[in-house]
Scaffold this active site. Sequence first.
Site, PDB file in Angstrom:
ATOM      1  N   TYR A  64      49.024  14.132  86.208  1.00 36.60           N
ATOM      2  CA  TYR A  64      48.580  12.794  85.799  1.00 36.60           C
ATOM      3  C   TYR A  64      47.058  12.768  85.773  1.00 36.60           C
ATOM      4  O   TYR A  64      46.405  13.256  86.716  1.00 36.60           O
ATOM      5  CB  TYR A  64      49.083  11.729  86.782  1.00 36.60           C
ATOM      6  CG  TYR A  64      48.407  10.388  86.578  1.00 36.60           C
ATOM      7  CD1 TYR A  64      48.940   9.456  85.696  1.00 36.60           C
ATOM      8  CD2 TYR A  64      47.214  10.076  87.227  1.00 36.60           C
ATOM      9  CE1 TYR A  64      48.310   8.234  85.483  1.00 36.60           C
ATOM     10  CE2 TYR A  64      46.577   8.863  87.010  1.00 36.60           C
ATOM     11  CZ  TYR A  64      47.125   7.948  86.134  1.00 36.60           C
ATOM     12  OH  TYR A  64      46.491   6.754  85.910  1.00 36.60           O
ATOM     13  N   GLU A 115      45.118   6.569  80.175  1.00 38.33           N
ATOM     14  CA  GLU A 115      45.759   7.573  81.022  1.00 38.33           C
ATOM     15  C   GLU A 115      46.691   8.468  80.217  1.00 38.33           C
ATOM     16  O   GLU A 115      47.127   8.103  79.106  1.00 38.33           O
ATOM     17  CB  GLU A 115      46.541   6.928  82.167  1.00 38.33           C
ATOM     18  CG  GLU A 115      47.741   6.137  81.745  1.00 38.33           C
ATOM     19  CD  GLU A 115      48.510   5.540  82.916  1.00 38.33           C
ATOM     20  OE1 GLU A 115      49.729   5.346  82.765  1.00 38.33           O
ATOM     21  OE2 GLU A 115      47.910   5.273  83.973  1.00 38.33           O
TER      22      GLU A 115
END
Length: 381
Positions: free
Chosen positions: A101, A189
């Site tokens: 991530y 993101e």
Amino acid sequence: MRLHEYQAKEVFADAGVPVPESRLATTVEEVVEAVADIGFPAAIKAQVHVGGRGKAGGIKIATDEDEARQYADEILGMDLKGYTVEKVLVEAGVDFENELYVGITMDRGEGEPVAMVSTEGGVDIESVAEETPEAIAREHIDPAFGFHPYQARKVVYDAGIPGDIAGDIASILSTLYDLYESKDASEIEINPVMITADREVVAADAVMNIDEDALFRQPELAEMEDEAAEDDLEAKANEYGFDYVRLSGNVGIIGNGAGLVMTTLDLVDHFGGEPANFLDIGGGAKAERVANALDMVFADENVDAVVFNIFGGITRGDEVAKGINEALEQFDEIPKQVVVRLAGTNAEEGMEILNTDLVEVEATLEDAVQQAVENAQEASQ
């Protein structure tokens, strides 16, 4: 404004972030044509603004044409957490060994953007932050000086990213911050960044939220706004000029002022309910505006009950009461139970005007929210 995955990936690709080959499709035949060009395996991904698409059946991996046709038929038109899927992203499958991530968002507590990296990719990052916060490395960024390369390397190192891909991940993170700053983003993101057997990094997903007040500086992104609008409710909110966010619960919330609405959302959660939306009708709301707000919330099929929370300053309680009456008197049968709390300017006059045959009235915000939560729970049984 939240971009769809396919829109965000276009922005990422233009900036040099590696993304899989993909095509957008709106029909089963377009999906079949796309997989014929892209090859197998291919991911067919619903383009809606919700998390957990995979678990909800909105992402399927097709290994041949028959599966592609079957999955396209299943996903297109499906109801995914209250949203109708009208388009899918057909994307080349990635043979991966690991998922990471990376993201940039605003840390409002610190008053600075923060870069985040985690080896716990591919899952809900909010859950990771709550259950294992140590799994997320963070590096705050002073916007006056920007995101230095050493900071990108540091946060990647702190996250425990293997050395052979650390440089690539740091480069992607730096690119995300450049986009965050140059595109007036509020959040950006990739979850997950996939690591292939050849140690290549690929952005398998993309999230990018843009500050709507800055769209005048982002003409290319502004052109995406209509396509990024999720459904009729969001389009209606734009038409009415409401600040509106659709959520996943069943308690509809209407208030005047962002802080008041946020407080109401918190209380719904406190009393065991789940908010269905954030809807701020603003100050000085007249009867027509109030009626429009109720029309919007009633149109949300997920809503089982409504709480109306008004604190009168510029907004007058009697005007709000007139709007509620006008909206509800249009129905032979009220579609959702409505609980009203009025306080402030002309609140007493408003309480006298309210038609208590159509709404429930509570003197305090706590009582109003608790009653609305109970109504929603009963209606959903």
